[in-house]
Design a protein around this motif. Structure first.
Motif, PDB file in Angstrom:
ATOM      1  N   ALA A 113     -43.839  20.003 -23.432  1.00 56.37           N
ATOM      2  CA  ALA A 113     -42.944  18.910 -23.053  1.00 56.37           C
ATOM      3  C   ALA A 113     -43.644  18.059 -22.006  1.00 56.37           C
ATOM      4  O   ALA A 113     -44.428  18.572 -21.199  1.00 56.37           O
ATOM      5  N   SER A 114     -43.360  16.759 -22.030  1.00 55.95           N
ATOM      6  CA  SER A 114     -43.964  15.833 -21.068  1.00 55.95           C
ATOM      7  C   SER A 114     -42.943  14.812 -20.619  1.00 55.95           C
ATOM      8  O   SER A 114     -42.131  14.333 -21.421  1.00 55.95           O
ATOM      9  N   LYS A 115     -42.996  14.497 -19.347  1.00 55.97           N
ATOM     10  CA  LYS A 115     -42.165  13.403 -18.840  1.00 55.97           C
ATOM     11  C   LYS A 115     -43.007  12.551 -17.897  1.00 55.97           C
ATOM     12  O   LYS A 115     -43.974  13.028 -17.274  1.00 55.97           O
ATOM     13  N   PHE A 116     -42.628  11.302 -17.823  1.00 53.48           N
ATOM     14  CA  PHE A 116     -43.333  10.345 -16.980  1.00 53.48           C
ATOM     15  C   PHE A 116     -42.287   9.535 -16.212  1.00 53.48           C
ATOM     16  O   PHE A 116     -41.114   9.877 -16.228  1.00 53.48           O
ATOM     17  N   ARG A 117     -42.710   8.497 -15.534  1.00 54.34           N
ATOM     18  CA  ARG A 117     -41.774   7.635 -14.821  1.00 54.34           C
ATOM     19  C   ARG A 117     -41.790   6.249 -15.450  1.00 54.34           C
ATOM     20  O   ARG A 117     -42.869   5.713 -15.743  1.00 54.34           O
ATOM     21  N   GLN A 118     -40.617   5.690 -15.681  1.00 50.73           N
ATOM     22  CA  GLN A 118     -40.543   4.313 -16.120  1.00 50.73           C
ATOM     23  C   GLN A 118     -41.070   3.429 -14.995  1.00 50.73           C
ATOM     24  O   GLN A 118     -40.787   3.673 -13.828  1.00 50.73           O
ATOM     25  N   ASP A 119     -41.871   2.423 -15.370  1.00 47.22           N
ATOM     26  CA  ASP A 119     -42.484   1.543 -14.363  1.00 47.22           C
ATOM     27  C   ASP A 119     -43.271   2.366 -13.348  1.00 47.22           C
ATOM     28  O   ASP A 119     -43.033   2.293 -12.135  1.00 47.22           O
ATOM     29  N   PRO A 120     -44.236   3.165 -13.812  1.00 55.46           N
ATOM     30  CA  PRO A 120     -44.885   4.161 -12.942  1.00 55.46           C
ATOM     31  C   PRO A 120     -45.681   3.585 -11.782  1.00 55.46           C
ATOM     32  O   PRO A 120     -45.801   4.227 -10.743  1.00 55.46           O
ATOM     33  N   LEU A 121     -46.245   2.392 -11.930  1.00 51.04           N
ATOM     34  CA  LEU A 121     -47.035   1.842 -10.832  1.00 51.04           C
ATOM     35  C   LEU A 121     -46.149   1.395  -9.672  1.00 51.04           C
ATOM     36  O   LEU A 121     -46.597   1.324  -8.525  1.00 51.04           O
ATOM     37  N   ASN A 122     -44.882   1.097  -9.970  1.00 48.78           N
ATOM     38  CA  ASN A 122     -43.933   0.770  -8.901  1.00 48.78           C
ATOM     39  C   ASN A 122     -43.161   1.989  -8.419  1.00 48.78           C
ATOM     40  O   ASN A 122     -42.409   1.901  -7.443  1.00 48.78           O
ATOM     41  N   ALA A 227     -47.455  12.008 -14.444  1.00 46.26           N
ATOM     42  CA  ALA A 227     -47.310  12.998 -15.520  1.00 46.26           C
ATOM     43  C   ALA A 227     -46.693  14.294 -15.019  1.00 46.26           C
ATOM     44  O   ALA A 227     -47.043  14.807 -13.958  1.00 46.26           O
ATOM     45  N   GLY A 228     -45.748  14.819 -15.797  1.00 46.37           N
ATOM     46  CA  GLY A 228     -45.175  16.136 -15.545  1.00 46.37           C
ATOM     47  C   GLY A 228     -45.057  16.875 -16.862  1.00 46.37           C
ATOM     48  O   GLY A 228     -44.662  16.286 -17.874  1.00 46.37           O
ATOM     49  N   HIS A 229     -45.424  18.134 -16.878  1.00 48.69           N
ATOM     50  CA  HIS A 229     -45.462  18.884 -18.140  1.00 48.69           C
ATOM     51  C   HIS A 229     -44.769  20.238 -18.019  1.00 48.69           C
ATOM     52  O   HIS A 229     -44.700  20.834 -16.941  1.00 48.69           O
ATOM     53  N   LEU A 230     -44.288  20.710 -19.151  1.00 52.23           N
ATOM     54  CA  LEU A 230     -44.000  22.127 -19.324  1.00 52.23           C
ATOM     55  C   LEU A 230     -45.134  22.683 -20.163  1.00 52.23           C
ATOM     56  O   LEU A 230     -45.476  22.118 -21.212  1.00 52.23           O
ATOM     57  N   TYR A 231     -45.732  23.776 -19.716  1.00 52.30           N
ATOM     58  CA  TYR A 231     -46.789  24.370 -20.526  1.00 52.30           C
ATOM     59  C   TYR A 231     -46.615  25.872 -20.577  1.00 52.30           C
ATOM     60  O   TYR A 231     -45.937  26.469 -19.741  1.00 52.30           O
ATOM     61  N   VAL A 232     -47.216  26.468 -21.604  1.00 53.40           N
ATOM     62  CA  VAL A 232     -46.989  27.881 -21.896  1.00 53.40           C
ATOM     63  C   VAL A 232     -48.295  28.549 -22.308  1.00 53.40           C
ATOM     64  O   VAL A 232     -49.195  27.887 -22.836  1.00 53.40           O
ATOM     65  N   ALA A 302     -50.006   9.506 -23.948  1.00 55.46           N
ATOM     66  CA  ALA A 302     -50.196  10.578 -22.967  1.00 55.46           C
ATOM     67  C   ALA A 302     -51.483  11.340 -23.231  1.00 55.46           C
ATOM     68  O   ALA A 302     -52.230  11.674 -22.302  1.00 55.46           O
ATOM     69  N   ILE A 303     -51.758  11.610 -24.489  1.00 47.74           N
ATOM     70  CA  ILE A 303     -52.974  12.336 -24.852  1.00 47.74           C
ATOM     71  C   ILE A 303     -54.210  11.517 -24.510  1.00 47.74           C
ATOM     72  O   ILE A 303     -55.215  12.046 -24.013  1.00 47.74           O
ATOM     73  N   GLN A 304     -54.133  10.213 -24.751  1.00 49.14           N
ATOM     74  CA  GLN A 304     -55.268   9.350 -24.435  1.00 49.14           C
ATOM     75  C   GLN A 304     -55.554   9.340 -22.930  1.00 49.14           C
ATOM     76  O   GLN A 304     -56.705   9.454 -22.497  1.00 49.14           O
ATOM     77  N   ARG A 305     -54.484   9.229 -22.113  1.00 47.24           N
ATOM     78  CA  ARG A 305     -54.677   9.251 -20.659  1.00 47.24           C
ATOM     79  C   ARG A 305     -55.195  10.611 -20.200  1.00 47.24           C
ATOM     80  O   ARG A 305     -56.036  10.693 -19.298  1.00 47.24           O
ATOM     81  N   GLN A 306     -54.701  11.665 -20.822  1.00 53.17           N
ATOM     82  CA  GLN A 306     -55.167  13.008 -20.470  1.00 53.17           C
ATOM     83  C   GLN A 306     -56.647  13.170 -20.787  1.00 53.17           C
ATOM     84  O   GLN A 306     -57.393  13.803 -20.029  1.00 53.17           O
ATOM     85  N   GLN A 307     -57.082  12.586 -21.904  1.00 47.90           N
ATOM     86  CA  GLN A 307     -58.494  12.671 -22.272  1.00 47.90           C
ATOM     87  C   GLN A 307     -59.368  11.964 -21.234  1.00 47.90           C
ATOM     88  O   GLN A 307     -60.442  12.459 -20.869  1.00 47.90           O
ATOM     89  N   GLU A 308     -58.908  10.820 -20.757  1.00 53.52           N
ATOM     90  CA  GLU A 308     -59.661  10.098 -19.727  1.00 53.52           C
ATOM     91  C   GLU A 308     -59.763  10.930 -18.455  1.00 53.52           C
ATOM     92  O   GLU A 308     -60.818  10.969 -17.812  1.00 53.52           O
TER      93      GLU A 308
END
Length: 345
Positions: A113-122, A227-232, A302-308
């Motif tokens: 699971a992944s969550k982010f923030r709307q308008d993250p730069l602000n 970025a915030g994740h649930l991981y297992v 999200a995957i693209q940003r994670q790769q960077e």
């Protein structure tokens, strides 16, 4: 959390995890097989996600997960990774870096699971705290400064991203390795142990309130840090009963995040004030500065940003480049978003 307390918690969790049920004893589930949708009676997963536990209780949804979830008061990458290694935890809530770091240390994990923030730069999570008496007005001013650094955690990755954005390298600054827990970074700034440190959440407000009169300040970094994740651990996903429970929990988690957004007053009173011991003003400040949650049904960006992030960290830490898409279990891609839509009907 101290190491002594962490080991005590892990011992207890290992005992809980060791009490397996018949549902836990079924044959392995392939990681590319369809997810089971029915949680067998007697299934238990151990979850380190304290904030969502509170949200589920406040929203009246706790009874829907308590049948199969044993909550653990664990959060953050180091504690979660240690619990995974001890086979004492099935799911953890973390930021961007722990799944990457866990993989580099030989653990097999998946983001579910992944969550982010709307308008993250602000609505960033972190700002760069500047020590009293230190002049840093732009990112270029970081050259030659002592910067707090926590490898394997979100704050450490942010520092590397900031240096890259500023056209600097690690050789242009002095990285001071410090844990990023509690008030460590704020105290290090106040004590002139470091010149700059990424501080987040209510620490920003408290730092400026306490040390602003002495010249302490913050500057924005202009980089996504939301970025915030649930991981297992994959071993939990290979257990059909636990995989079904994890899927059900991800759905409940999504609904809980949506509830938090729609009930800010209840969240401030029940979580920030009652559970975390903050003042109502601090809670209000945190809610206003967090904005709203974005839980996408498509993880491509999200995957693209994670790769960077992986490629930057690999270069700076001399670790191998791994593929971000391999960290995500795409079977879960729409689970949380679908649950939110379903709850709204």
């Amino acid at each position: 959390m101290s190491k002594k307390r962490l080991y005590a918690v892990l011992a207890l969790l290992t005992l809980v995890a060791g009490c397996s049920t018949k549902a836990d004893a079924k044959a392995d589930l392939s990681l590319d097989a369809a997810l089971p949708t029915t949680v067998p009676d007697g299934t238990k997963i151990v979850v380190g996600d304290p904030a969502t536990e509170v949200a589920l209780k406040l929203s009246g949804q706790y009874g829907k997960v308590s049948k199969y979830v044993q909550f653990a008061n664990l959060s953050g990458g180091p504690q979660t990774t240690e619990a995974f290694r001890a086979h004492a935890l099935d799911l953890g809530s973390v930021a961007e870096i722990p799944p990457i770091h866990a993989t580099w240390t030989g653990l097999h994990v998946k983001i579910v699971a992944s969550k982010f923030r709307q308008d993250p730069l602000n609505h960033p999570i972190y700002e760069l705290g500047i020590a009293p008496g230190v002049s840093v007005k732009t990112l270029a001013d970081l050259r030659g400064k002592k910067i707090a650094f926590s490898p394997g955690q979100a704050q450490g990755a942010l520092v590397l991203k900031v240096l890259k954005k500023a056209g600097l390298t690690k050789d242009d600054v002095k990285l001071i390795e410090l844990p990023s827990t509690g008030d460590v970074y704020s105290n290090a700034l106040a004590g002139k142990q470091v010149d700059v440190a990424p501080i987040g959440g209510v620490q920003i407000k408290r730092y400026l309130t306490k040390y602003g009169k002495d010249g302490g300040s913050t500057i924005e970094h202009g980089i996504r840090d939301d970025a915030g994740h649930l991981y297992v651990p994959t071993e939990s996903l290979e257990n059909p009963a636990k995989a079904a429970a994890i899927r059900a929990y991800v759905a409940a988690w999504g609904v809980a995040q949506d509830w938090i957004d729609k009930h800010p007053k209840e969240w401030i009173a029940g979580y920030y004030v009652k559970d975390q011991g903050l003042s109502p003003a601090d809670g209000e400040w945190l809610v206003q500065n967090a904005g709203h949650a974005d839980i996408p049904a498509d993880w491509s960006d999200a995957i693209q940003r994670q790769q960077e992030t992986i490629e930057l960290l690999a270069k700076e830490t001399k670790n191998p480049v791994i593929q971000a898409k391999d960290l995500y279990d795409l079977r879960f891609q729409t689970v949380a978003a679908d649950a939110i839509k379903g709850a709204a009907k």
